[in-house]
Design a protein around this motif. Structure first.
Motif, PDB file in Angstrom:
ATOM      1  N   PRO A 111      -8.329 -30.934 -22.002  1.00 30.30           N
ATOM      2  CA  PRO A 111      -7.847 -32.110 -21.264  1.00 30.30           C
ATOM      3  C   PRO A 111      -6.713 -32.837 -22.009  1.00 30.30           C
ATOM      4  O   PRO A 111      -5.722 -33.238 -21.395  1.00 30.30           O
ATOM      5  N   PHE A 112      -6.856 -32.971 -23.323  1.00 28.68           N
ATOM      6  CA  PHE A 112      -5.802 -33.600 -24.121  1.00 28.68           C
ATOM      7  C   PHE A 112      -4.519 -32.766 -24.045  1.00 28.68           C
ATOM      8  O   PHE A 112      -3.426 -33.295 -23.830  1.00 28.68           O
ATOM      9  N   TYR A 113      -4.660 -31.459 -24.211  1.00 28.98           N
ATOM     10  CA  TYR A 113      -3.520 -30.539 -24.145  1.00 28.98           C
ATOM     11  C   TYR A 113      -2.823 -30.613 -22.790  1.00 28.98           C
ATOM     12  O   TYR A 113      -1.598 -30.723 -22.709  1.00 28.98           O
ATOM     13  N   PHE A 114      -3.598 -30.577 -21.703  1.00 27.80           N
ATOM     14  CA  PHE A 114      -3.003 -30.613 -20.369  1.00 27.80           C
ATOM     15  C   PHE A 114      -2.320 -31.946 -20.077  1.00 27.80           C
ATOM     16  O   PHE A 114      -1.220 -31.984 -19.514  1.00 27.80           O
ATOM     17  N   HIS A 115      -2.947 -33.055 -20.455  1.00 26.45           N
ATOM     18  CA  HIS A 115      -2.342 -34.372 -20.203  1.00 26.45           C
ATOM     19  C   HIS A 115      -1.107 -34.593 -21.086  1.00 26.45           C
ATOM     20  O   HIS A 115      -0.107 -35.158 -20.640  1.00 26.45           O
ATOM     21  N   MET A 116      -1.189 -34.166 -22.328  1.00 22.08           N
ATOM     22  CA  MET A 116      -0.041 -34.279 -23.235  1.00 22.08           C
ATOM     23  C   MET A 116       1.121 -33.442 -22.708  1.00 22.08           C
ATOM     24  O   MET A 116       2.280 -33.884 -22.720  1.00 22.08           O
ATOM     25  N   GLY A 117       0.831 -32.232 -22.232  1.00 27.99           N
ATOM     26  CA  GLY A 117       1.865 -31.380 -21.652  1.00 27.99           C
ATOM     27  C   GLY A 117       2.489 -32.003 -20.418  1.00 27.99           C
ATOM     28  O   GLY A 117       3.707 -31.955 -20.224  1.00 27.99           O
ATOM     29  N   SER A 118       1.663 -32.604 -19.564  1.00 28.43           N
ATOM     30  CA  SER A 118       2.173 -33.284 -18.366  1.00 28.43           C
ATOM     31  C   SER A 118       3.128 -34.411 -18.741  1.00 28.43           C
ATOM     32  O   SER A 118       4.183 -34.583 -18.128  1.00 28.43           O
ATOM     33  N   ALA A 119       2.734 -35.186 -19.750  1.00 26.75           N
ATOM     34  CA  ALA A 119       3.578 -36.297 -20.190  1.00 26.75           C
ATOM     35  C   ALA A 119       4.904 -35.797 -20.752  1.00 26.75           C
ATOM     36  O   ALA A 119       5.974 -36.327 -20.432  1.00 26.75           O
ATOM     37  N   CYS A 120       4.850 -34.762 -21.591  1.00 26.90           N
ATOM     38  CA  CYS A 120       6.084 -34.200 -22.159  1.00 26.90           C
ATOM     39  C   CYS A 120       6.995 -33.683 -21.055  1.00 26.90           C
ATOM     40  O   CYS A 120       8.213 -33.920 -21.076  1.00 26.90           O
ATOM     41  N   ALA A 121       6.423 -32.973 -20.077  1.00 28.72           N
ATOM     42  CA  ALA A 121       7.220 -32.440 -18.968  1.00 28.72           C
ATOM     43  C   ALA A 121       7.837 -33.571 -18.154  1.00 28.72           C
ATOM     44  O   ALA A 121       9.015 -33.502 -17.761  1.00 28.72           O
ATOM     45  N   PHE A 122       7.070 -34.623 -17.913  1.00 25.25           N
ATOM     46  CA  PHE A 122       7.593 -35.765 -17.153  1.00 25.25           C
ATOM     47  C   PHE A 122       8.748 -36.439 -17.892  1.00 25.25           C
ATOM     48  O   PHE A 122       9.781 -36.747 -17.285  1.00 25.25           O
ATOM     49  N   PHE A 123       8.582 -36.661 -19.188  1.00 30.04           N
ATOM     50  CA  PHE A 123       9.651 -37.304 -19.955  1.00 30.04           C
ATOM     51  C   PHE A 123      10.899 -36.420 -20.023  1.00 30.04           C
ATOM     52  O   PHE A 123      12.023 -36.924 -19.971  1.00 30.04           O
ATOM     53  N   ASN A 124      10.713 -35.101 -20.122  1.00 29.45           N
ATOM     54  CA  ASN A 124      11.867 -34.202 -20.108  1.00 29.45           C
ATOM     55  C   ASN A 124      12.616 -34.295 -18.785  1.00 29.45           C
ATOM     56  O   ASN A 124      13.844 -34.346 -18.765  1.00 29.45           O
ATOM     57  N   LEU A 125      11.886 -34.289 -17.687  1.00 26.86           N
ATOM     58  CA  LEU A 125      12.512 -34.425 -16.367  1.00 26.86           C
ATOM     59  C   LEU A 125      13.250 -35.754 -16.260  1.00 26.86           C
ATOM     60  O   LEU A 125      14.407 -35.798 -15.813  1.00 26.86           O
ATOM     61  N   THR A 126      12.617 -36.816 -16.705  1.00 22.48           N
ATOM     62  CA  THR A 126      13.220 -38.152 -16.621  1.00 22.48           C
ATOM     63  C   THR A 126      14.508 -38.242 -17.438  1.00 22.48           C
ATOM     64  O   THR A 126      15.535 -38.707 -16.946  1.00 22.48           O
ATOM     65  N   ILE A 127      14.457 -37.796 -18.677  1.00 24.45           N
ATOM     66  CA  ILE A 127      15.635 -37.864 -19.551  1.00 24.45           C
ATOM     67  C   ILE A 127      16.768 -37.012 -18.990  1.00 24.45           C
ATOM     68  O   ILE A 127      17.919 -37.446 -18.932  1.00 24.45           O
ATOM     69  N   PHE A 128      16.431 -35.802 -18.548  1.00 22.59           N
ATOM     70  CA  PHE A 128      17.470 -34.909 -18.038  1.00 22.59           C
ATOM     71  C   PHE A 128      18.129 -35.489 -16.783  1.00 22.59           C
ATOM     72  O   PHE A 128      19.355 -35.477 -16.655  1.00 22.59           O
ATOM     73  N   THR A 129      17.326 -36.022 -15.860  1.00 24.27           N
ATOM     74  CA  THR A 129      17.899 -36.558 -14.608  1.00 24.27           C
ATOM     75  C   THR A 129      18.669 -37.857 -14.838  1.00 24.27           C
ATOM     76  O   THR A 129      19.583 -38.168 -14.067  1.00 24.27           O
TER      77      THR A 129
END
Length: 195
Positions: A62-80
């Protein structure tokens, strides 16, 4: 120059802070994926008993999946932030798409498939403990006993098939995110001018 102008320049050139954060989030997620998917699971499977391995996974994933979701979201946000939709070329649009897929798949895995896998596995462990199973090391060390349990216990059989389904879907989501992050790393490497 305003504080907002220092954070997000109007000429689409990302600040050093934005570049650093983008690399940190992408490399953090990539490193976690490689470690959890290809190293830690195999090491734990060969050294821990079935229930200890399952317990650790139910706490770690659960920690791994939520941490991955957060990293992916921040990458999308920064890139856009630095690639407005009206100025995207085909490669940048594809990169936004890749980040979006990664965020979506990681979130589904965190909120649904991973959680269901852990819950089903916990129920199976209770049945296994009642039958004196679960202390064997490695998944293949006592297959016959687990096969007999599946044949004799309808609830265990149902849980086993559900576990296979949710674990497969969760693994597929994880592999999809690995592919997305691999493509993102390739895009970054392709656009680097120097090391």
């Amino acid at each position: 120059m305003s504080a907002l102008g220092a954070i997000m320049p109007t000429d689409r050139e990302p600040t050093m802070t934005a570049k650093l954060l983008h690399l940190v989030f992408l490399s953090t997620f990539w490193g976690m994926q490689i470690w959890v998917t290809f190293i830690s699971g195999f090491v734990m499977d060969n050294n821990l008993n079935r229930h200890t391995f399952g317990y650790i996974q139910s706490r770690l994933f659960p920690f791994y999946f939520h941490m991955g979701s957060a990293c992916a979201f921040f990458n999308l946000t920064i890139f856009t932030m630095y690639h407005p939709s009206d100025l995207l070329d085909d490669r940048e649009a594809f990169q936004v798409f890749i980040f979006f897929v990664c965020v979506t798949v990681a979130a589904v895995n965190a909120q649904w498939f991973g959680q269901m896998t852990s819950e089903i596995m916990a129920d199976m462990h209770q049945i296994e403990q009642a039958c004196g199973l679960g202390q064997d090391i490695g998944l293949s060390s006592n297959r016959e006993a687990y096969s007999k349990l599946r044949e004799s216990d309808a609830r265990y059989r149902k849980l086993s098939s559900r576990l296979w389904l949710y674990h497969s879907l969760s693994s597929l989501c994880n592999l999809c995110c690995i592919g997305c992050n691999g493509l993102s790393l390739y895009y970054l490497a392709e656009n680097m001018t120097t090391l």
